[in-house]
Design a protein around this motif. Structure first.
Motif, short mmCIF file in Angstrom:
data_model
loop_
_atom_site.label_atom_id
_atom_site.label_comp_id
_atom_site.label_asym_id
_atom_site.label_seq_id
_atom_site.Cartn_x
_atom_site.Cartn_y
_atom_site.Cartn_z
N ILE A 184 -17.39 -29.71 16.12
CA ILE A 184 -18.46 -29.06 15.42
C ILE A 184 -19.46 -29.79 15.06
N ARG A 185 -19.16 -31.07 14.46
CA ARG A 185 -20.16 -31.98 14.07
C ARG A 185 -20.89 -32.32 14.98
N ILE A 206 -23.37 -29.34 16.13
CA ILE A 206 -24.48 -29.04 15.07
C ILE A 206 -25.55 -29.96 15.24
N ILE A 260 -27.62 -29.58 18.33
CA ILE A 260 -28.44 -28.49 18.49
C ILE A 260 -29.75 -28.94 17.43
N LYS A 261 -29.46 -29.19 16.31
CA LYS A 261 -30.48 -29.60 15.28
C LYS A 261 -31.55 -30.64 15.79
N PRO A 290 -34.24 -26.72 17.00
CA PRO A 290 -33.77 -26.26 15.45
C PRO A 290 -33.97 -24.85 15.33
N GLU A 302 -29.59 -20.83 15.38
CA GLU A 302 -28.33 -20.68 14.21
C GLU A 302 -27.15 -20.95 14.95
N VAL A 303 -26.18 -21.72 14.31
CA VAL A 303 -25.03 -21.85 14.64
C VAL A 303 -23.67 -21.18 13.69
N MET A 304 -23.03 -20.48 14.37
CA MET A 304 -21.92 -19.91 13.66
C MET A 304 -20.47 -20.37 13.95
N LEU A 305 -19.89 -20.88 13.18
CA LEU A 305 -18.49 -21.31 13.36
C LEU A 305 -17.46 -20.52 13.15
#
Lengths: 73, 416
Positions: free
Chosen positions: B150-151, B154, B157-158, B162, B165-168
């Motif tokens: 996940i790190r 994210i 993607i950042k 940017p 939006e990321v939803m975990l």
């Protein structure tokens, strides 16, 4: 004006199509000017969207359905 | 004799030589259960390999690089290596080149069977694969909340896009319950209006990744309405999830790269379109300007007189003809008027009246001759019955009354 609800992808695609049409040069002058105006609107819409770019928002959807910010660090 | 005694190191060297001279010990394949597993910061792995009756100490140099993950104590393993003596402690030990988990053959068979089954069912068909949106607004990730995956996703993607939006959707990604957990989170994610869903975890052993080889996970990915990118393990690990996903990424970082465009490239594209549009419109304007110049330089604008002079001449001609024809028309009527004026009606009306009078007297004397009353003057009579002139004796019978008209009066008689 460019429709706010149209996706960035669609705007970019339309922009590309207009540019290709204008480059062909077989558009009557009146139409060409109209198309050019539309192209400039699309460029602006895309620009605005890109300027909007902030830091990616990361959220976590917890088991109870609660959505909270997710800190990577 | 003191000279007969040898040193510890000498006897150890001797034993070392003895072990080395035995080719059986140079290549050994040993199976057993791991215990006392310790991974040192140096990257070397120390362990004890044992079965019910015996144990042997072992070491794997550079295990950090050779193994995908640290093996746990209690794991049954297959080890390939050699046996040598460790001079410092004077003990023999197993130097491992390869450590495989025992029972892997079983998992490989299961993997191949499921792959075959789902392939036959058509779950891997390209036709079924959905297109990954190019500019997603919201990306879902089903993976462990505390993992590296996940790190990596994210941060990638950042860095690239940017605007997203990321939803975990946190899930277990390892162990017995991982499969059903992943399935549940994939289904939940469908309610969040996602453009793309990344399902995965970081690298690991085949058992670590096993959840992604489970049938329920494969079917959940297949049924998912959101386009799914699988992101399991490192490049060499293929899972069933990879085959069934709409797009397969070798790592979580790669999945993020496939999920979003590169901001700089898109920025560049927009700028390119902008300048191309401006170039094209300028070209069109210039071309039209040239056409206009061309037209302006033509006769109409340089010497407009030449265009309407012939028309003017034609107009003159027409006016002339109009004047002529009206003149002749007037003349013609004038002549007729003159002729009428010169007729005797206007010049000498008396002579016309006289002629008419003479004609009248002539006609009158002709009428006189025909007047029956003049006949009566000469002695003839006119017989009438009931007002009618009787011209035949047959019209009369005895007893009829008869009126006889004389020149100077009437007499009533009766037929005998």
């Amino acid at each position: 004006m460019v429709d706010e609800n149209v996706s960035f992808e669609d705007n970019l695609k339309e922009l590309e199509e207009i540019v290709e049409k204008l480059e062909k040069g077989d558009v009557p002058l009146d139409n060409a000017i109209e198309e050019f105006k539309k192209a400039m609107d699309l460029v602006k819409a895309c620009d605005d969207k890109l300027k909007d770019a902030q830091d990616t928002i990361a959220k976590i959807v917890n088991e109870n359905g609660e959505i909270v910010d997710f800190d990577v660090e | 004799m003191v000279e007969d005694y040898i040193t510890v190191s000498k006897v150890t060297d001797y034993i070392i030589e003895l072990f080395r001279s035995d080719s059986n010990l140079k290549h050994v394949l040993i199976k057993g259960e791991l215990s006392n597993v310790k991974l040192y910061p140096s990257g070397h792995l120390y362990f004890t390999l044992k079965d019910e009756e015996s144990q042997i100490k072992g070491v794997m140099f550079g295990a950090k690089y050779k193994l995908k993950s640290k093996p746990k104590s209690g794991t049954k393993v297959l080890i390939k290596g050699k046996i040598e003596v460790y001079k410092n402690y004077g003990n023999y030990q197993l130097y491992a080149d390869e450590i495989l988990k025992d029972g892997i053959g079983d998992l490989h068979r299961k993997f191949e069977e499921l792959k075959e089954k789902l392939n036959k069912e058509g779950l891997f068909e390209q036709d079924h694969k959905k297109k990954i949106p190019k500019f997603p607004k919201r990306i879902g990730v089903v993976t462990a909340a505390n993992g590296a995956a996940i790190r990596d996703i994210i941060t990638t993607i950042k860095r690239r896009w940017p605007l997203c939006e990321v939803m975990l959707f946190p899930s277990l990604v390892q162990g017995e319950r991982a499969g059903e957990n992943i399935v549940r989170q994939i289904k939940r994610s469908e309610n969040f209006n996602l453009d793309t869903l990344i399902v995965g975890r970081g690298g690991g052993s085949i058992e670590d990744l096993w959840a992604f080889n489970e049938e329920i996970v494969a079917r959940a990915i297949y049924m998912c309405n959101t386009p799914v990118i699988s992101a399991v393990g490192h490049e060499i690990d293929f899972t069933i999830a990879d085959f069934v996903a709409d797009l397969r990424a070798p790592t979580p970082t790669a999945a993020a790269e496939l999920a979003v465009p590169q901001f700089k490239e898109i920025r560049n594209d927009v700028d390119q379109f902008n300048s191309r549009a401006n170039l094209a419109i300028n070209k069109t304007l210039n071309e039209n300007m040239a056409r206009l110049d061309n037209i302006v330089s033509k006769k109409l604008f340089t010497s407009p007189g030449e265009i309407y002079a012939p028309k003017e001449m034609q107009l003159d001609l027409t006016v002339n003809r109009l004047v002529h024809s009206s003149k002749s028309l007037i003349m013609k009527n004038q002549n007729r008027l003159d002729l009428a004026k010169s007729s005797s009606v206007f010049k000498n009306p008396g002579s016309i009246i006289k002629a008419k009078k003479e004609n009248y007297l002539l006609q009158f004397s002709k009428l006189e001759l025909l007047n029956p009353l003049n006949t009566l003057k000469r002695g003839y009579t006119l017989a009438k019955s009931e007002g009618k002139v009787i011209s035949s004796s047959k019209d009369l019978k005895s007893g009829d009354e008869l009126e006889v008209e004389f020149n100077d009066g009437n007499v009533n008689t009766k037929v005998i």
